[in-house]
Design an enzyme around this catalytic site. Structure first.
Site, short mmCIF file in Angstrom:
data_model
loop_
_atom_site.label_atom_id
_atom_site.label_comp_id
_atom_site.label_asym_id
_atom_site.label_seq_id
_atom_site.Cartn_x
_atom_site.Cartn_y
_atom_site.Cartn_z
N LYS A 34 0.83 -1.23 0.00
CA LYS A 34 0.00 0.00 0.00
C LYS A 34 0.86 1.26 0.00
CE LYS A 34 -1.86 -0.98 4.35
NZ LYS A 34 -1.10 -0.10 5.19
N ARG A 50 -9.84 0.92 8.09
CA ARG A 50 -9.27 -0.36 8.52
C ARG A 50 -10.38 -1.26 9.06
NH1 ARG A 50 -3.71 0.54 8.00
NH2 ARG A 50 -2.51 -0.91 9.24
N ARG A 92 11.80 -5.29 5.52
CA ARG A 92 11.60 -3.87 5.19
C ARG A 92 12.43 -2.94 6.06
NH1 ARG A 92 5.51 -1.91 4.66
NH2 ARG A 92 5.33 -2.62 6.81
N ARG A 143 10.95 -0.39 11.16
CA ARG A 143 9.81 -0.04 12.00
C ARG A 143 9.72 -0.99 13.19
NH1 ARG A 143 4.63 0.50 8.07
NH2 ARG A 143 3.72 -0.63 9.80
N ARG A 199 -0.75 -8.41 13.57
CA ARG A 199 -1.27 -7.45 12.57
C ARG A 199 -2.06 -8.19 11.50
NH1 ARG A 199 4.08 -4.79 10.70
NH2 ARG A 199 2.83 -3.54 9.28
P1 AMP Z 1 0.48 0.88 8.54
O1 AMP Z 1 1.59 1.86 8.40
O2 AMP Z 1 -0.68 1.18 7.64
O3 AMP Z 1 0.95 -0.55 8.43
O4 AMP Z 1 -0.08 1.04 10.04
C1 AMP Z 1 0.73 0.77 11.18
C2 AMP Z 1 -0.14 0.63 12.42
O5 AMP Z 1 -0.81 1.88 12.67
C3 AMP Z 1 -1.26 -0.40 12.32
O6 AMP Z 1 -0.81 -1.72 12.62
C4 AMP Z 1 -2.25 0.14 13.35
O7 AMP Z 1 -1.85 -0.16 14.67
C5 AMP Z 1 -2.14 1.65 13.17
N1 AMP Z 1 -3.11 2.16 12.17
C6 AMP Z 1 -2.84 2.64 10.91
N2 AMP Z 1 -3.96 3.03 10.28
C7 AMP Z 1 -4.97 2.79 11.16
C8 AMP Z 1 -6.38 2.97 11.12
N3 AMP Z 1 -7.00 3.46 10.02
N4 AMP Z 1 -7.10 2.62 12.22
C9 AMP Z 1 -6.51 2.13 13.33
N5 AMP Z 1 -5.19 1.93 13.44
C10 AMP Z 1 -4.41 2.26 12.38
#
Ligand code: AMP
Length: 215
Positions: free
Chosen positions: A14, A87, A126, A161, A172
Site C-alpha cells: 500500500k 481499517r 523492510r 519499524r 497485525r
Molecule cells: P500501517 O503503516 O498502515 O501498516 O499502520 C501501522 C499501524 O498503525 C497499524 O498496525 C495500526 O496499529 C495503526 N493504524 C494505521 N492506520 C490505522 C487505522 N485506520 N485505524 C486504526 N489503526 C491504524
C-alpha cells in the site's frame, strides 16, 4: 479530482503504490500509519499509548484516527490516496459520512492481494530511510540498498519499524483478517472494488494499478 483507497494485508505494497501513484497522478498521499508514527515521535502520554497498540498489532481507536484524518481531508483541494484507512467497517461508514458532508465520493478501492508468507517475508525485510522516506527490502532481490543499511539516495542510516517483526506481524495479520478484510465485501457491493495480485514485483504490479486509475 480522483480519490483512491488501498486495502491490503501488512506489507502488501500500500505504501509503495500510494507513493508511486501520488507522484504520477498528482494526488496527496495520506498514510494513517505515517500520521500515527509522527504522533509517536512526539514522545507524549498519547504517543506511549499509540506505541503500545501499534506494537501489539492492534488498531488505534477510531476517534483518534478520524480526528487526525479529518483535518487532512478538509484542507485538500486536489485528489488524494488514503493509505491505511479505513481499517474496519465503522471507519468505512465514518468515511462515507465525511465525504458526503464534503460533497465528495470515492472513485477507486484497490485491494492488493498477497499471501501470508510473502507478506511476512516483506515485513521482516523492510527498512526505510528516516530522512527521505525511501523504502528498501533486504528479502527482495533488487530492492536492497547498495551499501548495507545506508540509503542510496541520501546516505542516511536506514531504520526498521518497531512493528516490522515476525511476532507483531502475526497479530497485525490476524487484525487484518478480523477487521479489515470485511471491507472487501463492503466495497464490492458498492461496485468500486478492484483486485490486483500484488505478489509479483512492484514493476509488474504497478502497471495494473495504473490501468485501473486510467480507466
Ligand atoms: P500501517 O503503516 O498502515 O501498516 O499502520 C501501522 C499501524 O498503525 C497499524 O498496525 C495500526 O496499529 C495503526 N493504524 C494505521 N492506520 C490505522 C487505522 N485506520 N485505524 C486504526 N489503526 C491504524
Amino acid at each position: 479530482m480522483k480519490s483512491i483507497i488501498f486495502i491490503a494485508p501488512p506489507a502488501a505494497g500500500k505504501g509503495t503504490f500510494s507513493s508511486m501513484a501520488s507522484k504520477d497522478y498528482n494526488l496527496v498521499h495520506i498514510s494513517t500509519g505515517d500520521l500515527l508514527r509522527e504522533e509517536v515521535a512526539k514522545d507524549s502520554d498519547m504517543s506511549r499509548k499509540l506505541t503500545d497498540v501499534m506494537n501489539a498489532g492492534g488498531l488505534v481507536s477510531d476517534e483518534i484516527i478520524v480526528s487526525l484524518l479529518k483535518q487532512k481531508l478538509e484542507s485538500i483541494s486536489v485528489g488524494y490516496i488514503l493509505d491505511g484507512f479505513p481499517r474496519n467497517i465503522a471507519q468505512a461508514e465514518i468515511l462515507d459520512n465525511m465525504l458526503g458532508e464534503l460533497g465528495q465520493k470515492l472513485d477507486y478501492v484497490i485491494y492488493l492481494e498477497v499471501d501470508k508468507d510473502t507478506a511476512l517475508s516483506r515485513t521482516t525485510g523492510r527498512i526505510s530511510c528516516p530522512n527521505c522516506g525511501e523504502v528498501y527490502n533486504t528479502n527482495i532481490k533488487g530492492s536492497e540498498p547498495r551499501e548495507d543499511n545506508i540509503c542510496d539516495k541520501c546516505g542516511s542510516e536506514l531504520v526498521r519499524r518497531d512493528d516490522d517483526n515476525a511476532s507483531t506481524f502475526i497479530k497485525r495479520y490476524d487484525t487484518y483478517l478480523e477487521q479489515t478484510e470485511p471491507l472487501i465485501a463492503y466495497y464490492k457491493e458498492k461496485g468500486i472494488l478492484h483486485s490486483v495480485d500484488s505478489s509479483a514485483s512492484k514493476e509488474e504490479v504497478y502497471p495494473k494499478i495504473k490501468e485501473i486509475i486510467n480507466d
